[in-house]
Write an enzyme that holds these catalytic residues in place. Structure first.
Site, short mmCIF file in Angstrom:
data_model
loop_
_atom_site.label_atom_id
_atom_site.label_comp_id
_atom_site.label_asym_id
_atom_site.label_seq_id
_atom_site.Cartn_x
_atom_site.Cartn_y
_atom_site.Cartn_z
N GLU A 129 27.45 41.60 45.12
CA GLU A 129 27.55 43.03 44.77
C GLU A 129 26.89 43.29 43.42
O GLU A 129 27.52 43.80 42.48
CB GLU A 129 29.01 43.50 44.83
CG GLU A 129 29.59 43.33 46.22
CD GLU A 129 30.92 44.07 46.49
OE1 GLU A 129 31.54 44.56 45.55
OE2 GLU A 129 31.31 44.13 47.68
N GLU B 125 31.36 40.22 53.87
CA GLU B 125 32.68 40.78 53.56
C GLU B 125 32.92 41.91 54.54
O GLU B 125 32.23 42.94 54.51
CB GLU B 125 32.74 41.29 52.11
CG GLU B 125 32.74 40.17 51.09
CD GLU B 125 33.02 40.63 49.65
OE1 GLU B 125 33.74 41.64 49.48
OE2 GLU B 125 32.50 39.97 48.74
O1 AHR Z 1 37.10 40.93 48.82
C1 AHR Z 1 37.51 41.56 47.64
C2 AHR Z 1 36.34 42.09 46.82
O2 AHR Z 1 35.69 43.10 47.53
C3 AHR Z 1 35.25 41.12 46.51
O3 AHR Z 1 35.56 40.33 45.40
C4 AHR Z 1 34.09 42.01 46.22
O4 AHR Z 1 32.86 41.41 46.51
C5 AHR Z 1 34.36 43.22 47.08
O5 AHR Z 1 34.22 44.39 46.38
#
Ligand code: AHR
Length: 523
Positions: free
Chosen positions: A204, A327
């Site tokens: 991110e 994710e």
């Molecule tokens: O999964 C939790 C968080 O969500 C992670 O650390 C981040 O990459 C995302 O914003």
């Protein structure tokens, strides 16, 4: 009004999806569903890596969840919880992404090597401000994936460390020769080099990884990717990609870095309440309107994958660069009484249905979605497992991953579905989602999700190019929308045999119970 327009937009896209060998159409709400399974038109392989998991230094995702240390009274194998290892092995976890997440861009790998007692204690600034004693570092992570039979996917620190730090970490992990870092690894207990098949170039970078512009992130991606050299064979480099509908990010990264990377990540979380971050909605005890919005938001994954893939196609028509959805999953308000920085949430039959929908979407896009990681593996967000001290419970999501094991490395078969609508207030969604595969042994499997929480839906599937005389199956469902497993009642939601499907005259017929995920094995 905004909400209504948003949901209907998602709906329109879902209802007309071309997908990769996939079509979804809708018919009158009162009707049953029909489908055609095209066994004679095999599609791409669905990589087992799509069933990957994310394990971040966050709450009890690592400490207490995976790692308890050798001196713990909780049964462990050299510090790893035995119950967790056994449960994760049973669902054939193929790859584990680590150490973050936001944690990754503040992680300095040297803090997590050498004698445990001498490792520095840091503050986990992203997740609750708690102490991080670095007891679980590189050697411990590698021991974990080795015990699971999984591959390593390591996320490098791009946001707050120089490229030399990434290069040296890769050398420490993979160098087979007598370099100082290889000797250090040997002194830390592992003379043989590790394989690192996947390296994440930051996480991110548009947000917690450094608040970067896409152009700057692309420049850094090229630089870090260049200097990270594996000593143990091919290491795919996964750029930090967009979240949700950030198509400009994808365009810029593909244009400026497409030739230097092997994958681009995509993050997308399902939140029930209009995709807000502050007031996301509860994991349990929610109204049906939030069941419906959760489903609508989940189906948006298809729109995001489709549009990001189209941009990638522009720069990479041969589809060499993987779209890595590393994710995904539900994100609710923290469990009452829990540390809000630990992202603890219960997991119900709603999460099982969300998992089935997402896995079907990934199957439809198996030509581009080559790896994924649900967030997260243990005790965090949409977890497989929840632990509390010595207790452990398998979640409904775990059981969906168990049902979908035949999808790992199987060939996707197109399945066109005509689904009735599920209506709730202003939301209308196709109730039935499906995917099908032919596994490596030649057996055909069909996954069916009925997202309607109220209505059983009859379904008949015409089998084209598939010969079958019988069918067996398993189902995950519940009696309430938030049916879930607890430490006290661990088996409320778990797969049971599904005997309600029949094959006759080239047609597979069944009735799908409300809010269910069914996997059928044809014989
Ligand atoms: O999964 C939790 C968080 O969500 C992670 O650390 C981040 O990459 C995302 O914003």
């Amino acid at each position: 009004m905004i909400r209504r327009a948003h949901l209907l937009l998602g709906l329109a896209l879902v209802a007309t999806l071309p997908g990769a060998g996939f079509a979804q159409d809708t018919i009158d709400s009162a009707s049953g569903a029909t489908a055609t399974l095209h066994g004679d038109q095999p599609g791409p392989v669905m990589n087992r890596q799509v069933f990957g998991q994310f394990a971040e230094h966050l709450g009890h995702g690592i400490y207490g969840g995976i790692w308890v240390g050798e001196t713990s009274s909780i049964p462990n194998d050299h510090g790893y919880r035995r119950d967790v290892l056994e449960a994760l092995r049973a669902i054939k976890v193929p790859v584990v992404r680590w150490p973050g997440g936001c944690f990754a861009d503040e992680y300095h790998w040297r803090d997590g090597v050498g004698p445990r007692g001498k490792r520095p204690v840091k503050i986990n600034t992203n997740w609750g401000g708690v102490n991080e004693d670095n007891a679980f570092g590189t050697i411990e992570y590698m021991g974990f994936v080795e015990r699971l039979g999984a591959e390593a996917y390591v996320s490098a620190n791009v946001g707050s460390a120089p490229p030399s730090e990434t290069a040296q970490w890769v050398e420490y992990m993979t160098s087979p020769n007598g370099s100082t870092l290889a000797k250090q690894r040997a002194a830390d207990g592992h003379a043989a080099p590790f394989k690192v098949p996947y390296l994440g170039i930051g996480n991110e970078l548009w947000g917690c990884g450094g608040n970067m512009r896409a152009e700057y992130a692309a420049d850094l991606t090229n630089r870090y990717a260049l200097f990270a050299k594996s000593g143990t064979g091919k290491m795919l480099k996964i750029a930090s990609g967009p979240s949700d509908a950030n198509y400009e990010w994808t365009d810029t990264l593909m244009r400026l870095s497409g030739k230097n990377i092997d994958g681009l990540s995509l993050h997308y979380y399902t939140r029930p309440r209009d995709q807000e971050w502050k007031d996301k909605g509860a994991a349990l005890g929610f109204p049906e309107s939030e069941w419906a919005s959760t489903m609508a938001h989940t189906l948006q994954m298809d729109e995001f994958v489709t549009k990001h893939s189209a941009i990638m196609d522009k720069y990479d028509p041969a589809k060499k660069v993987w779209l890595v959805v590393d994710e995904w999953g539900t994100w609710y308000d923290p469990a009452p009484g829990s540390n809000p920085g630990f992202l603890v949430q219960q997991n119900s039959v709603r999460d099982a249905v969300v998992a089935g929908l997402n896995l079907n979407i990934f199957a439809h896009h198996a030509d581009r979605v080559k790896m994924a990681a649900i967030a997260q593996m243990v005790n965090v967000l949409q977890a497989m497992l929840l632990t509390d001290g010595a207790k452990m419970v398998k979640t409904p999501t775990y059981w969906v991953f168990d049902l979908y094991k035949p999808w790992q490395d199987a060939t996707v078969l197109p399945i066109d579905v005509k689904s009735p609508w599920y209506h709730k207030d202003a939301t209308a969604l196709p109730a039935i989602s499906a995917s099908a595969v032919r596994d490596t042994a030649g057996q055909v499997h069909v996954a069916l999700v009925n997202l309607d929480p109220n209505r059983a839906i009859p379904l008949s599937i015409a089998l084209a190019g598939v010969t079958a005389s019988s069918v067996a199956g398993r189902i995950v469902t519940g009696t309430t929308m938030d049916a879930h497993n607890s430490f006290e009642q661990p088996d409320v939601v778990k797969p049971v045999a599904f005997t309600g499907a029949h094959v006759s005259g080239g047609t597979l017929s069944t009735t799908l119970p409300p809010m269910s995920v069914v996997v059928l094995d044809l014989q």
